[in-house]
Scaffold this active site. Structure first.
Site, mmCIF file in Angstrom:
data_model
loop_
_atom_site.group_PDB
_atom_site.id
_atom_site.type_symbol
_atom_site.label_atom_id
_atom_site.label_comp_id
_atom_site.label_asym_id
_atom_site.label_seq_id
_atom_site.Cartn_x
_atom_site.Cartn_y
_atom_site.Cartn_z
ATOM 1 N N ARG A 14 -5.301 -0.150 10.997
ATOM 2 C CA ARG A 14 -5.042 0.168 12.507
ATOM 3 C C ARG A 14 -5.568 -0.830 13.367
ATOM 4 N NH1 ARG A 14 -7.003 6.412 10.797
ATOM 5 N NH2 ARG A 14 -5.026 6.758 9.874
ATOM 6 N N GLY A 18 2.867 13.211 4.850
ATOM 7 C CA GLY A 18 2.713 11.800 5.641
ATOM 8 C C GLY A 18 1.436 11.876 6.384
ATOM 9 N N PHE A 67 0.772 -1.260 0.102
ATOM 10 C CA PHE A 67 0.138 -0.026 0.000
ATOM 11 C C PHE A 67 0.844 1.281 0.001
ATOM 12 C CE2 PHE A 67 -2.295 3.077 2.589
ATOM 13 C CZ PHE A 67 -3.523 3.078 2.149
ATOM 14 N N GLU A 85 0.673 3.865 9.939
ATOM 15 C CA GLU A 85 -0.720 3.801 9.673
ATOM 16 C C GLU A 85 -1.491 4.884 10.747
ATOM 17 O OE1 GLU A 85 -2.503 0.220 8.776
ATOM 18 O OE2 GLU A 85 -0.682 -0.811 8.452
ATOM 19 N N GLN A 89 13.765 -2.695 31.341
ATOM 20 C CA GLN A 89 14.166 -2.180 32.608
ATOM 21 C C GLN A 89 14.338 -3.453 33.592
ATOM 22 O OE1 GLN A 89 14.794 0.746 33.246
ATOM 23 N NE2 GLN A 89 15.419 0.782 35.267
ATOM 24 N N ILE A 90 13.373 -4.331 33.326
ATOM 25 C CA ILE A 90 13.535 -5.647 34.408
ATOM 26 C C ILE A 90 14.707 -6.599 34.110
ATOM 27 C CG2 ILE A 90 12.385 -8.162 34.719
ATOM 28 C CD1 ILE A 90 9.535 -6.433 34.385
HETATM 29 N N1 COS Z 1 -12.236 6.944 8.009
HETATM 30 C C1 COS Z 1 -13.014 7.172 7.056
HETATM 31 N N2 COS Z 1 -13.296 8.231 6.310
HETATM 32 C C2 COS Z 1 -12.323 9.092 6.859
HETATM 33 C C3 COS Z 1 -11.381 9.085 8.044
HETATM 34 C C4 COS Z 1 -11.332 7.748 8.578
HETATM 35 N N3 COS Z 1 -10.387 7.497 9.486
HETATM 36 N N4 COS Z 1 -11.051 10.326 8.277
HETATM 37 C C5 COS Z 1 -11.327 11.256 7.249
HETATM 38 N N5 COS Z 1 -12.149 10.690 6.518
HETATM 39 C C6 COS Z 1 -13.160 11.287 5.358
HETATM 40 C C7 COS Z 1 -13.889 12.349 5.991
HETATM 41 O O1 COS Z 1 -15.148 11.894 6.595
HETATM 42 C C8 COS Z 1 -13.825 13.369 4.887
HETATM 43 O O2 COS Z 1 -14.931 12.656 3.981
HETATM 44 P P1 COS Z 1 -15.838 13.670 3.077
HETATM 45 O O3 COS Z 1 -14.859 13.901 2.033
HETATM 46 O O4 COS Z 1 -17.007 12.795 2.619
HETATM 47 O O5 COS Z 1 -16.347 14.786 3.862
HETATM 48 C C9 COS Z 1 -12.725 13.213 4.311
HETATM 49 O O6 COS Z 1 -12.076 11.926 4.523
HETATM 50 C C10 COS Z 1 -11.774 13.976 4.544
HETATM 51 O O7 COS Z 1 -11.767 14.307 5.951
HETATM 52 P P2 COS Z 1 -10.854 15.503 6.762
HETATM 53 O O8 COS Z 1 -11.487 16.603 6.244
HETATM 54 O O9 COS Z 1 -10.811 15.345 8.132
HETATM 55 O O10 COS Z 1 -9.378 15.474 6.084
HETATM 56 P P3 COS Z 1 -8.197 16.121 6.389
HETATM 57 O O11 COS Z 1 -7.275 16.325 5.385
HETATM 58 O O12 COS Z 1 -8.352 17.322 7.313
HETATM 59 O O13 COS Z 1 -7.500 15.031 7.586
HETATM 60 C C11 COS Z 1 -6.628 12.867 8.347
HETATM 61 C C12 COS Z 1 -7.430 13.716 7.542
HETATM 62 C C13 COS Z 1 -5.808 13.706 8.995
HETATM 63 C C14 COS Z 1 -7.622 12.113 9.254
HETATM 64 C C15 COS Z 1 -6.023 11.919 7.223
HETATM 65 O O14 COS Z 1 -5.158 12.711 6.446
HETATM 66 C C16 COS Z 1 -5.248 10.834 7.886
HETATM 67 O O15 COS Z 1 -5.603 9.837 8.257
HETATM 68 N N6 COS Z 1 -3.833 11.238 7.950
HETATM 69 C C17 COS Z 1 -3.125 10.036 8.429
HETATM 70 C C18 COS Z 1 -2.487 9.216 7.204
HETATM 71 C C19 COS Z 1 -1.737 8.011 7.596
HETATM 72 O O16 COS Z 1 -2.257 7.105 8.335
HETATM 73 N N7 COS Z 1 -0.765 7.682 7.026
HETATM 74 C C20 COS Z 1 -0.254 6.432 7.347
HETATM 75 C C21 COS Z 1 -0.118 5.753 5.979
HETATM 76 S S1 COS Z 1 0.599 4.126 5.826
HETATM 77 S S2 COS Z 1 2.253 4.142 6.674
#
Ligand code: COS
Length: 379
Positions: free
Chosen positions: A243, A131, A123, A363, A336-337
């Site tokens: 997750r 990030g 993925f 993730e 630690q242990i």
């Molecule tokens: N599950 C399902 N949908 C989600 C979600 C989740 N956990 N988090 C956000 N969404 C959806 C929201 O409902 C929104 O949907 P609509 O477009 O229908 O309104 C859309 O995604 C955008 O959400 P939001 O406005 O909250 O987006 P942001 O860009 O502000 O933030 C976060 C989104 C920070 C939650 C997202 O970028 C994130 O999860 N980042 C971490 C990424 C990650 O885990 N990377 C690791 C990769 S694997 S090493």
């Protein structure tokens, strides 16, 4: 909620524990040292159905549920966190999005092969400048008749070298923000798709972490996963499921820390008696055991909700956040242990300490989990 395992859950736990004890644990030190999980080991896991546990049998999976998946993950991670990473990426980050968003043709062509472990999946979402802010990705996919041309790069792709197919995310319409991102399935060997850096890491060394480079990479439009512009949704939904896998991996690492701490504290004699007689050690062991139980309940409940009513975003983030931070606390206490012996490579707790560290990061960092939990509560 039923706190008893079903017959099927007991069966997968026994199978995974037995396999982990006999086939994985004896190799775990060498896996860390050589930075490689042998392909033969993954092949054996595939034969047992571990690479697509929650995928229906008609698509090459074991046809079980998400609770079975987290139970098996914990057992594998208890023996070797690197091997568990390969397993969770394949199950949750590769199989899950194809199962959920793929069309029948994609399921037959890709899911069947990945869930059965004949092929491995990975993925690729993260980029150098994207990030935690996943919507900021810059890789582009431009439609050209019945193909897409990809340009850009992806970073920190777990299993990226050994995987045969990748779920990747690219911008198809830069004017639409996160609604302009699309998901694709890409096969290794596609011209214009190559591997760049291979990272040197603190832990989880047996699962390689690599960079992907796309330079005019042309893929057929049939490889679009879901609809154009729905890629961010595919990524978020996939990470919710992923997750749970990291929560279970954290549980396995924490349980391994507790097992080792209990064993060692009964053997190690100081002040004329085993250190397990000392209250300072007992308190650490009690806290480890209690926190592991709490994380297990959170993880199993989130998996239960995923299978029952599909709404488990908050619970998946809570399980991942708590279990990963708990695993780090357990690893700290285990070292630690062990004292000075915990800091050298003769004993496995030194590896558990390094392996645990990434669980609060990949993730979705702990900070992103807290944001996600708060968004779900406050909406
Ligand atoms: N599950 C399902 N949908 C989600 C979600 C989740 N956990 N988090 C956000 N969404 C959806 C929201 O409902 C929104 O949907 P609509 O477009 O229908 O309104 C859309 O995604 C955008 O959400 P939001 O406005 O909250 O987006 P942001 O860009 O502000 O933030 C976060 C989104 C920070 C939650 C997202 O970028 C994130 O999860 N980042 C971490 C990424 C990650 O885990 N990377 C690791 C990769 S694997 S090493």
């Amino acid at each position: 909620m039923n706190f008893h395992f079903t017959e099927e859950h007991r069966m997968i736990q026994g199978l995974a524990r037995d396999f982990a004890d006999k086939e994985i644990r004896p190799l775990s030190k060498e896996i860390d040292k050589s930075s490689n999980v042998p392909a033969e080991l993954i092949k054996k896991m595939a034969e047992l159905g571990f690479m697509g546990i929650a995928v229906p049998q008609e698509y090459g999976g074991a046809g079980m549920d998400s609770i079975a998946l987290v139970i098996a993950m914990e057992e594998i991670a208890r023996a070797c966190a690197s091997t568990a990473t390969i397993m969770t990426v394949n199950n949750s980050l590769a199989c899950e999005p194809i199962l959920r968003y793929g069309n029948e043709e994609q399921k037959k062509r890709f899911l069947t092969a990945v869930a059965s472990g004949k092929l491995l999946g990975c993925f690729a979402l993260t980029e150098a400048g994207a990030g935690s802010d996943a919507a900021a990705i810059k890789t582009t996919a431009v439609k050209d008749r019945d193909s897409y041309i990809l340009n850009g790069s992806k970073l920190f792709v777990s299993n990226g070298q050994r995987a045969h197919i990748a779920i990747i995310f690219a911008v198809t319409d830069a004017t639409k923000g996160h609604k302009g991102i699309s998901a694709f399935i890409i096969e290794k060997g596609t011209p214009g798709f190559s591997i760049g850096r291979i990272e040197e890491k603190l832990g989880i060394k047996g699962s390689e972490t690599v960079e992907f480079i796309f330079d005019g990479c042309c893929i057929p439009q049939e490889n679009l996963l879901g609809h154009e512009g729905h890629g961010f949704k595919v990524a978020m939904d996939t990470l919710d499921a992923g997750r749970l896998g990291i929560a279970a991996q954290s549980l396995g690492i924490a349980q391994a820390c507790l097992d080792a701490a209990v064993r060692y504290s009964k053997e190690r004699v100081q002040f004329g008696k085993p250190i397990s007689n000392l209250q300072a050690i007992q308190f650490m062991i009690s806290d480890m055991a209690m926190e592991i139980e709490a994380a297990r309940v959170l993880t199993h409940r989130a998996a239960y909700l995923k299978d029952r009513d599909g709404r488990f975003i908050k619970e998946a983030s809570m399980a991942k956040l708590y279990a990963s931070e708990m695993a780090n606390r357990c690893a700290y206490k285990a070292v630690q242990i062990y004292g000075g012996y915990g800091y050298i490579k003769d004993y496995p707790v030194e590896r558990y300490y390094r392996d645990a560290r990434i669980t609060t990061i990949y993730e979705g960092t702990s900070e992103i989990q807290r944001l996600t939990i708060a968004k779900e509560i406050l909406k």
